[in-house]
Design an enzyme around this catalytic site. Sequence first.
Site, PDB file in Angstrom:
ATOM      1  N   HIS A  67       0.695  -1.338  -0.017  1.00  0.00           N
ATOM      2  CA  HIS A  67      -0.057   0.012   0.013  1.00  0.00           C
ATOM      3  C   HIS A  67       0.837   1.289  -0.170  1.00  0.00           C
ATOM      4  O   HIS A  67       0.242   2.509  -0.193  1.00  0.00           O
ATOM      5  CB  HIS A  67      -0.867   0.004   1.120  1.00  0.00           C
ATOM      6  CG  HIS A  67      -0.084   0.393   2.519  1.00  0.00           C
ATOM      7  ND1 HIS A  67       0.520  -0.336   3.077  1.00  0.00           N
ATOM      8  CD2 HIS A  67      -0.092   1.475   3.203  1.00  0.00           C
ATOM      9  CE1 HIS A  67       1.190   0.086   4.225  1.00  0.00           C
ATOM     10  NE2 HIS A  67       0.723   1.162   4.315  1.00  0.00           N
TER      11      HIS A  67
HETATM   12  C1  UD1 Z   1      -1.477   6.132   5.133  1.00  0.00           C
HETATM   13  C2  UD1 Z   1      -0.354   6.773   5.411  1.00  0.00           C
HETATM   14  C3  UD1 Z   1       1.080   5.559   5.529  1.00  0.00           C
HETATM   15  C4  UD1 Z   1       0.213   4.548   6.592  1.00  0.00           C
HETATM   16  C5  UD1 Z   1      -0.874   4.006   5.857  1.00  0.00           C
HETATM   17  C6  UD1 Z   1      -1.596   2.782   6.756  1.00  0.00           C
HETATM   18  C7  UD1 Z   1       0.254   8.877   5.170  1.00  0.00           C
HETATM   19  C8  UD1 Z   1       0.971   9.997   4.200  1.00  0.00           C
HETATM   20  N1  UD1 Z   1       0.354   7.869   4.663  1.00  0.00           N
HETATM   21  O1  UD1 Z   1      -1.439   5.780   3.693  1.00  0.00           O
HETATM   22  O2  UD1 Z   1       2.189   5.948   6.128  1.00  0.00           O
HETATM   23  O3  UD1 Z   1       1.133   3.242   5.973  1.00  0.00           O
HETATM   24  O4  UD1 Z   1      -1.874   5.133   6.009  1.00  0.00           O
HETATM   25  O5  UD1 Z   1      -2.556   2.146   6.096  1.00  0.00           O
HETATM   26  O6  UD1 Z   1      -0.338   9.457   6.257  1.00  0.00           O
HETATM   27  N2  UD1 Z   1      -9.082   5.170   1.268  1.00  0.00           N
HETATM   28  C9  UD1 Z   1     -10.173   4.558   1.323  1.00  0.00           C
HETATM   29  N3  UD1 Z   1     -10.781   4.111   2.507  1.00  0.00           N
HETATM   30  C10 UD1 Z   1     -10.123   4.725   3.416  1.00  0.00           C
HETATM   31  C11 UD1 Z   1      -8.851   5.248   3.610  1.00  0.00           C
HETATM   32  C12 UD1 Z   1      -8.104   5.226   2.342  1.00  0.00           C
HETATM   33  O7  UD1 Z   1     -10.725   4.118   0.293  1.00  0.00           O
HETATM   34  O8  UD1 Z   1     -10.631   4.519   4.802  1.00  0.00           O
HETATM   35  C13 UD1 Z   1      -8.094   5.204  -0.124  1.00  0.00           C
HETATM   36  C14 UD1 Z   1      -8.463   6.673  -0.848  1.00  0.00           C
HETATM   37  O9  UD1 Z   1      -8.520   6.345  -2.208  1.00  0.00           O
HETATM   38  C15 UD1 Z   1      -7.247   7.461  -0.368  1.00  0.00           C
HETATM   39  C16 UD1 Z   1      -6.078   6.315  -0.367  1.00  0.00           C
HETATM   40  O10 UD1 Z   1      -6.900   5.119  -0.198  1.00  0.00           O
HETATM   41  O11 UD1 Z   1      -7.100   8.629  -1.319  1.00  0.00           O
HETATM   42  C17 UD1 Z   1      -4.704   6.773   0.294  1.00  0.00           C
HETATM   43  O12 UD1 Z   1      -5.343   7.076   1.821  1.00  0.00           O
HETATM   44  P1  UD1 Z   1      -4.429   8.200   2.603  1.00  0.00           P
HETATM   45  O13 UD1 Z   1      -5.039   8.020   4.230  1.00  0.00           O
HETATM   46  O14 UD1 Z   1      -3.998   9.077   1.918  1.00  0.00           O
HETATM   47  O15 UD1 Z   1      -3.040   7.145   2.810  1.00  0.00           O
HETATM   48  P2  UD1 Z   1      -2.821   5.574   3.082  1.00  0.00           P
HETATM   49  O16 UD1 Z   1      -2.246   4.980   1.557  1.00  0.00           O
HETATM   50  O17 UD1 Z   1      -3.796   5.175   3.518  1.00  0.00           O
HETATM   51  N1  UDP Z   2      -3.260  -5.171   9.057  1.00  0.00           N
HETATM   52  C1  UDP Z   2      -4.660  -5.537   9.267  1.00  0.00           C
HETATM   53  N2  UDP Z   2      -5.436  -6.172   8.262  1.00  0.00           N
HETATM   54  C2  UDP Z   2      -4.811  -6.139   7.054  1.00  0.00           C
HETATM   55  C3  UDP Z   2      -3.684  -5.673   6.813  1.00  0.00           C
HETATM   56  C4  UDP Z   2      -2.863  -5.103   7.863  1.00  0.00           C
HETATM   57  O1  UDP Z   2      -5.047  -5.655  10.395  1.00  0.00           O
HETATM   58  O2  UDP Z   2      -5.367  -6.476   5.850  1.00  0.00           O
HETATM   59  C5  UDP Z   2      -2.464  -4.611  10.331  1.00  0.00           C
HETATM   60  C6  UDP Z   2      -1.493  -5.200  10.419  1.00  0.00           C
HETATM   61  O3  UDP Z   2      -1.482  -6.315  11.321  1.00  0.00           O
HETATM   62  C7  UDP Z   2      -0.461  -4.202  11.039  1.00  0.00           C
HETATM   63  C8  UDP Z   2      -0.893  -2.906  10.660  1.00  0.00           C
HETATM   64  O4  UDP Z   2      -2.348  -3.444   9.893  1.00  0.00           O
HETATM   65  O5  UDP Z   2      -0.603  -4.109  12.433  1.00  0.00           O
HETATM   66  C9  UDP Z   2      -0.014  -2.146   9.415  1.00  0.00           C
HETATM   67  O6  UDP Z   2      -0.714  -1.245   8.995  1.00  0.00           O
HETATM   68  P1  UDP Z   2      -0.424  -0.705   7.512  1.00  0.00           P
HETATM   69  O7  UDP Z   2       0.169  -1.710   6.728  1.00  0.00           O
HETATM   70  O8  UDP Z   2      -1.546  -0.094   6.982  1.00  0.00           O
HETATM   71  O9  UDP Z   2       0.215   0.623   7.565  1.00  0.00           O
HETATM   72  P2  UDP Z   2       2.206   0.802   8.050  1.00  0.00           P
HETATM   73  O10 UDP Z   2       2.462  -0.176   9.391  1.00  0.00           O
HETATM   74  O11 UDP Z   2       2.938   0.494   6.917  1.00  0.00           O
HETATM   75  O12 UDP Z   2       1.880   2.076   8.404  1.00  0.00           O
END
Ligand code: UD1
Ligand code: UDP
Length: 463
Positions: free
Chosen positions: A242
């Site tokens: 992601h």
């Molecule tokens: C964010 C964090 C990343 C973290 C991740 C955890 C930043 C810059 N990035 O990335 O470091 O690893 O969260 O998962 O803060 N979206 C949905 N539903 C949701 C949320 C997001 O559909 O509930 C989709 C939207 O299209 C959105 C995209 O995901 O534009 C990205 O979401 P965003 O919160 O900007 O960043 P993440 O990729 O989730």
């Molecule tokens: N995780 C989850 N469901 C999923 C994928 C990940 O509960 O389908 C959990 C995972 O166990 C971990 C956390 O999400 O604790 C990690 O989050 P993510 O990978 O979104 O973000 P990052 O750690 O890279 O910021």
Amino acid sequence: MMRATCNVQILESRTLAEGRLFSRLKGGGPELSKAKRPLLVVAGTRPEVIKLAPVLKWLGNLNLDYVFVWSGQHYDYELSRVFFEQLGIPNPDEDLDVRSGSHAEQTAKAMVGLEKVIERCVPSVIVAEGDTNTVVASSLAASKCLVPFAHVEAGLRSWNMCMPEEVNRKVADAIASLHVAPTELAAMNLLFEGASPKGVHVTGNTIVDAVNEYECLAKGRGEELLSELGLEKYNYILATVHRAENTDDAQRLANIMMALKELSQYYNVLFPMHPRTKRRLIELGLMGCLERVKVVKPMGYLEFLGALAHAKVVLTDSGGVQEEAFTLKIPTVVLRYNTERPETTMFQISVLAGADKDRIVKLALAQAERAEEVRGLNFENPLGDGLAGRRIAQILKEATEGGLTIEEPDLRETPMIEYRLLKEGDIRGQSLLDLLVAFNEDGKPISPKRGTSMFLARVKGRF
Ligand code: UD1
Ligand code: UDP
């Protein structure tokens, strides 16, 4: 000889910083004693809620009053509410409803929302965990309102400023009054950057607490899930992707998908897909290569941890998943070229593959061969001992009740500092440190920032 004298400002009050804070906080006022101000806990994405869960539990056990703010950066049930339900986390007191948007939009919305909450609640300390836009917004909103900021998971560094997470964590660490470092390595990074050792605490990572607490339950849930999906224990590959560095780069994302496709000829591949990745794969027309891959919606924590604990190998670009896999001794292929969690590369439990298709396939197959051996390793987990949540809650309690403040130095009381240029004439090619030295009132050379020698080290340079 050049003489420059600083510290000529006369301040009205010793507690100027505090005075400014109170004048900005409508609901507060000097009569609201520090002891009565709550701790403000901010989270807004999946990993933050999972990693803060052990801290929230211990704040409750320690009877510490806190206000829980959800930024709403993540809002889908699968990325937010499911974790509240499974981990028994109370409903947030405030939801800032930030949702998706550009980095500036998310950060700004969270800051505006938080400023309002700060005005209403007059918090003593604000704490956030990790490296998301929610975290950088919390640190900025806190410091602009002169509320001390505590950063949990401080000191992680990828040394890559193209990663939004690196920018966020560096800003948060620069502003924080309290740094809660998960490991000694993280603490070292902070000290090298000049953080005050007084404010750096090494506690372990709360993810180890979460894994310890839920492993058993999750394995049971995982077994049910595997039978539903027709998967066999220790005989499938789990994948998560992601991070922006992969999803926003069409070539990298395509390489990773091609690697999953190739690996699906050898093993079943289970791929819980983040909505960001799903959106990009659809945009790029790449869903087709995942025909043989078991693509599912993002999983709840218990389901995911269970699926991870029973996997042969995990492929991931996630920070939290690297830590969990290491803790559970599941061989990992990191879909990145570096990691800010170098501890996890011990015993090659994690190996770095980046987004190179052939390398991913080769390393995944090699890691699969080692799966049994890795599961049998015996070592003390450098990421933590499972007691981080308790330690962090205690640190926050002391900071909240002990009146941690952002100190405005009382410049009237600071000894007069003089900077003297020691040499004259042609100074080209000479070190600034050899030329310009600070002296105190008694004529002794000193570091202008009291109590640290880092200042002089930082200004080291040449004309
Ligand atoms: C964010 C964090 C990343 C973290 C991740 C955890 C930043 C810059 N990035 O990335 O470091 O690893 O969260 O998962 O803060 N979206 C949905 N539903 C949701 C949320 C997001 O559909 O509930 C989709 C939207 O299209 C959105 C995209 O995901 O534009 C990205 O979401 P965003 O919160 O900007 O960043 P993440 O990729 O989730
Ligand atoms: N995780 C989850 N469901 C999923 C994928 C990940 O509960 O389908 C959990 C995972 O166990 C971990 C956390 O999400 O604790 C990690 O989050 P993510 O990978 O979104 O973000 P990052 O750690 O890279 O910021």
